[in-house]
Design a protein around this motif. Structure first.
Motif, PDB file in Angstrom:
ATOM      1  N   ASN A 150     -14.297 -52.739 -17.418  1.00 33.47           N
ATOM      2  CA  ASN A 150     -14.336 -52.243 -16.039  1.00 33.47           C
ATOM      3  C   ASN A 150     -13.062 -51.470 -15.698  1.00 33.47           C
ATOM      4  O   ASN A 150     -12.432 -51.670 -14.656  1.00 33.47           O
ATOM      5  CB  ASN A 150     -14.524 -53.401 -15.051  1.00 33.47           C
ATOM      6  N   ARG A 175     -23.900 -59.065  -5.816  1.00 30.35           N
ATOM      7  CA  ARG A 175     -23.107 -57.888  -6.184  1.00 30.35           C
ATOM      8  C   ARG A 175     -22.707 -57.925  -7.661  1.00 30.35           C
ATOM      9  O   ARG A 175     -22.697 -56.892  -8.346  1.00 30.35           O
ATOM     10  CB  ARG A 175     -21.859 -57.820  -5.304  1.00 30.35           C
ATOM     11  N   ARG A 184     -23.572 -55.360 -10.596  1.00 29.00           N
ATOM     12  CA  ARG A 184     -22.515 -54.739 -11.405  1.00 29.00           C
ATOM     13  C   ARG A 184     -22.881 -54.769 -12.880  1.00 29.00           C
ATOM     14  O   ARG A 184     -22.673 -53.784 -13.604  1.00 29.00           O
ATOM     15  CB  ARG A 184     -21.196 -55.469 -11.162  1.00 29.00           C
TER      16      ARG A 184
END
Length: 442
Positions: free
Chosen positions: A28, A211, A215
């Motif tokens: 990420n 969420r 992701r």
């Protein structure tokens, strides 16, 4: 760790997987758009096959940069840039905020690459010995530290042995000196900087879970499987052939590798690859949700409940509704920073620091019923409440009530007459009893 020099009066650092080359999706990593807004430091400079990059390396790289921003990197108005640590791995952040790590001669000689390599090789050599043998060696040179570490914790035991080898001083002695400094506490030395503050971005867990799942889906759409497959072919496959692969060191610790291990190692013509891919995806989502909870727990236990007086102000910012980001996160954060840089108290109150419980995270407990060694008061309390422990207690009571029937299945042989000693659980105990409490240290 990534460092960022923003166009505004700030500079930021983000631990920890950003340091590895490539693997932008799984780690990420900050995007190209984000890098266009800020100059980032220390991103993608560690070879993915390096397994010896540690929190000490991170700290030794980050501290000079933070010092540089404070002394030389001036804004147009003459003020200094403000370093912001963005995380990330909380333990690495902690190493910057507090003086919690022990320096050895090899670590201090940062430019001596040969010394660093020797230290890394020695650490790997020690860890291969296994926890039992390492613990035996540590007991010989530093019995106090050995009593604080679980025999299975090979990494920490190896670290303590290295400290003793490099300095000639017991690791426990170093920690005692560290905690004796002014402003120190039970978890280590004093704060490194005079006026730090912490922004804790927290969210409703149900909203966060949704969420986080989204992701993972976005990572898959962005090419996560291709990235993992390419990396596996270039690096991991060779390690598997050499039987040297593990998911406990370096980049391989990152969430994603072990979850897709079966998929990556399955033959291309295997009819199960699609099933293994789905299984890995679900495992990745579960691991990500667990990690989010671990981070929250770390903030509460290491920041909000930290013993001693050297605890920075912690400001909570609610990110449950990202559509209100500027209202609930950005604007309050800027207001707080503006007040603090002027030496004023922010209008927004920090989270009240909770009174630390009088617990010892290094105390050693032995449960003879379960044949387990437990390190730490909180862990001991959790064990006593566990279903497995209660099951053993019920079996023991049944044996004691009917001694002629012999031990119940699964009951430890000889447990009826096992001698009790300090630090060992009484056979009928459901709660803590006498124990060996070693000095709390980190």
């Amino acid at each position: 760790m990534a460092g960022v020099e923003c166009k505004g009066p700030r500079a930021a650092f983000s631990p920890r997987l950003d340091v590895y080359q490539g693997l932008d999706i799984i780690t990420n990593k900050v995007t190209t758009k984000e890098r266009a807004q800020c100059t980032h430091h220390m991103i993608g400079f560690v070879d993915p096959l390096v397994s010896s990059y540690t929190v000490v390396d991170f700290r030794n790289k980050a501290l000079p940069l933070i010092s540089l921003f404070g002394k030389r990197q001036k804004r147009a108005d003459g003020g200094s840039k403000l370093p912001i640590i963005v995380g990330g791995t909380n333990y690495y952040i902690e190493s910057l905020l507090w003086k919690v790590l022990v320096d050895t001669r090899q670590e201090k000689a940062e430019s001596a690459k040969a010394g660093e390599d020797r230290a890394a090789l020695r650490k790997a050599e020690l860890e291969k010995m296994g926890g039992a043998e390492l613990h035996k060696r540590l007991m010989e040179v530093d019995p106090k530290m050995a009593a604080m570490l679980h025999p299975n914790n090979a990494r920490k035991i190896a670290r303590s042995l290295q400290v003793h080898e490099d300095t000639g001083v017991a690791h426990s002695r170093w920690l005692e000196e560290q905690q004796g400094q002014e402003g120190a506490g039970g978890l280590g030395g004093p704060l490194r900087y005079p006026d730090p503050c912490i922004f804790w971005l927290h969210a409703d867990m149900q909203a966060l879970d949704v969420r986080l799942d989204a992701r993972v889906d976005a990572m898959l759409s962005a090419g996560l499987m291709e990235e993992l497959g390419d990396f596996h072919e270039r690096y991991n496959q060779r390690r598997l052939q050499e039987d040297s692969q593990d998911y406990q060191h370096g980049i391989f610790q990152s969430i994603g590798f072990k979850e897709f291990h079966q998929y990556l190692t399955a033959p291309e013509d295997s009819g199960q690859r699609e099933t293994l891919r789905d299984k890995g995806t679900e495992a990745l989502k579960n691991a990500t949700r667990r990690y989010a909870r671990q981070q929250n727990k770390w903030v509460r236990n290491r920041f909000l409940k930290r013993p001693g007086g050297s605890v920075p102000a912690v400001y909570g910012l609610d990110v449950s509704d990202v559509s209100r980001w500027e209202e609930t996160v950005l604007e309050p954060a800027l207001q707080i920073l503006h007040s603090l840089t002027k030496g004023e108290s922010p209008a927004i109150e920090p989270i009240r620091v909770e009174e630390a419980e009088l617990t010892n995270k290094r105390s050693r407990h032995t449960c003879e019923l379960c044949d387990k060694v437990i390190i730490g008061d909180l862990e001991w309390t959790a064990h006593l409440k566990s279903k497995k422990h209660h099951s053993h207690v019920r079996k023991r009571r049944k044996v004691e009530a009917c001694p002629d029937e012999g031990p119940a299945p699964g009951t430890l042989q000889g447990a009826q007459t096992a001698p009790l000693s300090p630090g060992r659980l009484r056979p009928d105990a459901l709660g803590p009893n006498s124990r060996d409490a070693s000095p709390d240290s980190s």
